[in-house]
Design a protein around this motif. Structure first.
Motif, short mmCIF file in Angstrom:
data_model
loop_
_atom_site.label_atom_id
_atom_site.label_comp_id
_atom_site.label_asym_id
_atom_site.label_seq_id
_atom_site.Cartn_x
_atom_site.Cartn_y
_atom_site.Cartn_z
N TRP A 84 0.90 -1.28 0.15
CA TRP A 84 0.12 -0.11 0.09
C TRP A 84 0.92 1.06 -0.09
CZ3 TRP A 84 -4.74 0.16 -1.61
CH2 TRP A 84 -5.53 -0.69 -1.31
N GLN A 85 2.01 1.16 0.72
CA GLN A 85 2.75 2.50 0.78
C GLN A 85 3.61 2.52 -0.33
OE1 GLN A 85 5.03 1.31 4.04
NE2 GLN A 85 4.03 2.75 5.64
N SER A 86 4.00 1.62 -1.08
CA SER A 86 4.62 1.55 -2.45
C SER A 86 3.54 1.99 -3.58
CB SER A 86 5.15 0.15 -2.58
OG SER A 86 5.78 0.11 -3.95
N ALA A 127 10.62 10.18 -11.68
CA ALA A 127 9.74 9.62 -10.61
C ALA A 127 10.12 8.67 -9.85
CB ALA A 127 8.59 9.05 -11.25
N GLY A 128 11.22 7.70 -10.54
CA GLY A 128 12.04 6.69 -9.77
C GLY A 128 12.94 7.08 -8.60
N VAL A 129 13.37 8.36 -8.75
CA VAL A 129 14.28 8.92 -7.95
C VAL A 129 13.53 9.28 -6.65
CG1 VAL A 129 15.86 10.88 -7.17
CG2 VAL A 129 15.96 9.71 -9.23
N GLY A 130 12.45 9.92 -6.80
CA GLY A 130 11.36 10.13 -5.67
C GLY A 130 11.02 8.69 -4.96
N ARG A 131 10.63 7.81 -5.77
CA ARG A 131 10.15 6.58 -5.25
C ARG A 131 11.18 6.04 -4.37
NH1 ARG A 131 6.41 3.00 -6.18
NH2 ARG A 131 7.76 1.33 -6.67
N PHE A 138 11.00 5.68 4.34
CA PHE A 138 10.01 5.48 4.86
C PHE A 138 9.28 4.16 4.82
CE2 PHE A 138 9.68 9.94 3.74
CZ PHE A 138 9.62 10.38 5.07
N VAL A 139 9.19 3.24 3.79
CA VAL A 139 8.59 2.17 3.62
C VAL A 139 9.56 1.05 4.16
CG1 VAL A 139 7.71 0.49 2.08
CG2 VAL A 139 7.36 2.75 1.68
N ALA A 141 12.59 1.60 5.85
CA ALA A 141 13.53 2.17 6.89
C ALA A 141 13.46 1.37 8.15
CB ALA A 141 13.18 3.66 7.29
N GLY A 142 12.54 0.69 8.69
CA GLY A 142 12.38 -0.02 9.87
C GLY A 142 13.33 -1.25 9.86
N ASP A 143 13.55 -2.12 8.75
CA ASP A 143 14.23 -3.07 8.49
C ASP A 143 15.93 -2.63 8.75
OD1 ASP A 143 12.48 -4.93 8.46
OD2 ASP A 143 12.07 -4.58 6.19
N ARG A 144 16.14 -1.37 8.05
CA ARG A 144 17.30 -0.86 8.03
C ARG A 144 18.07 -0.77 9.26
NH1 ARG A 144 16.56 2.83 4.75
NH2 ARG A 144 16.88 4.52 5.88
N GLY A 145 16.99 -0.19 10.19
CA GLY A 145 17.43 0.41 11.52
C GLY A 145 17.74 -0.88 12.44
N ARG A 146 17.42 -2.08 12.01
CA ARG A 146 17.74 -3.04 12.69
C ARG A 146 18.87 -3.81 12.21
NH1 ARG A 146 12.02 -3.47 12.98
NH2 ARG A 146 12.08 -4.75 11.07
N ALA A 147 19.46 -3.37 10.91
CA ALA A 147 20.34 -4.41 10.37
C ALA A 147 21.98 -4.75 10.93
CB ALA A 147 20.72 -3.78 8.90
N GLY A 148 22.29 -3.73 11.81
CA GLY A 148 23.39 -3.75 12.64
C GLY A 148 23.49 -4.78 13.53
#
Length: 185
Positions: A84-86, A127-131, A138-139, A141-148
């Motif tokens: 939905w976010q995408s 549009a792809g750069v914005g996507r 946002f979409v 980001a949560g996974d990246r924050g836990r990556a380390g």
């Protein structure tokens, strides 16, 4: 490979911004080029705007899955929330590409297929750069924050902290300690 090990491998595999962007361009760009050809084919049997909408929906679903698994290294499928976010960013991309082609047709009454494709792909690239920014910030980001942090090294609170007796501590040190504890460090 156990589930803990696979979770750890997936969380460690989250790439940085540059690698994510390169992967985004390869996945999204590849699907975008295929989509532009599909729009031309569908536009032969239906209005261009409808063809663009159909291809946008199909390519967005495909790209969201590719971005979840490969581009942003989550190690798992996208799920409904991310689709939905995408989809929201794809709606904006659809508007940009449709507007670009509409303006082309206003400026040039019957442009050739090559000209139309150049305008379409150029608008898709912008549009792809914005996507990419939307998906990364946002979409996914949560996974990246836990990556380390792996499952083993992630701090766990086993029992609630009730009180701490501190002697000769300045108010600034107490505030800083509260910030560190609130951050979960």
């Amino acid at each position: 490979m156990s589930s803990d090990t696979s979770t750890e491998a997936a969380s460690v595999a989250a790439p940085g911004a540059f690698v994510s962007f390169v992967r985004f361009v390869v996945c999204g760009g590849g699907v975008g080029v295929l989509s532009s050809g599909a729009v031309v084919l569908l536009a032969g049997v239906m209005p261009w705007g409808v063809a663009n909408a159909v291809i946008t929906v199909v390519s967005t679903v495909l790209c969201t899955e590719l971005h979840a698994l490969f581009t942003f290294g989550t190690g798992k499928r996208a799920g409904w929330r991310r689709h939905w976010q995408s989809g929201g960013s794809a709606t904006a991309a659809y508007a940009v590409t449709s507007l670009a082609v509409l303006v082309l047709h206003l400026v040039q009454s019957s442009p050739g297929v090559l000209t139309e494709q150049i305008v379409y792909l150029g608008a898709s690239g912008l549009a792809g750069v914005g996507r990419f920014l939307w998906l990364r910030l946002f979409v996914f980001a949560g996974d990246r924050g836990r990556a380390g942090l792996s499952e083993v090294s992630r701090p766990r609170r086993t029992r609630p902290m009730t009180s701490v007796t501190v002697a000769r501590v300045s108010p600034a040190e107490v505030s800083r300690s509260r910030l560190v504890l609130a951050a979960g460090v």
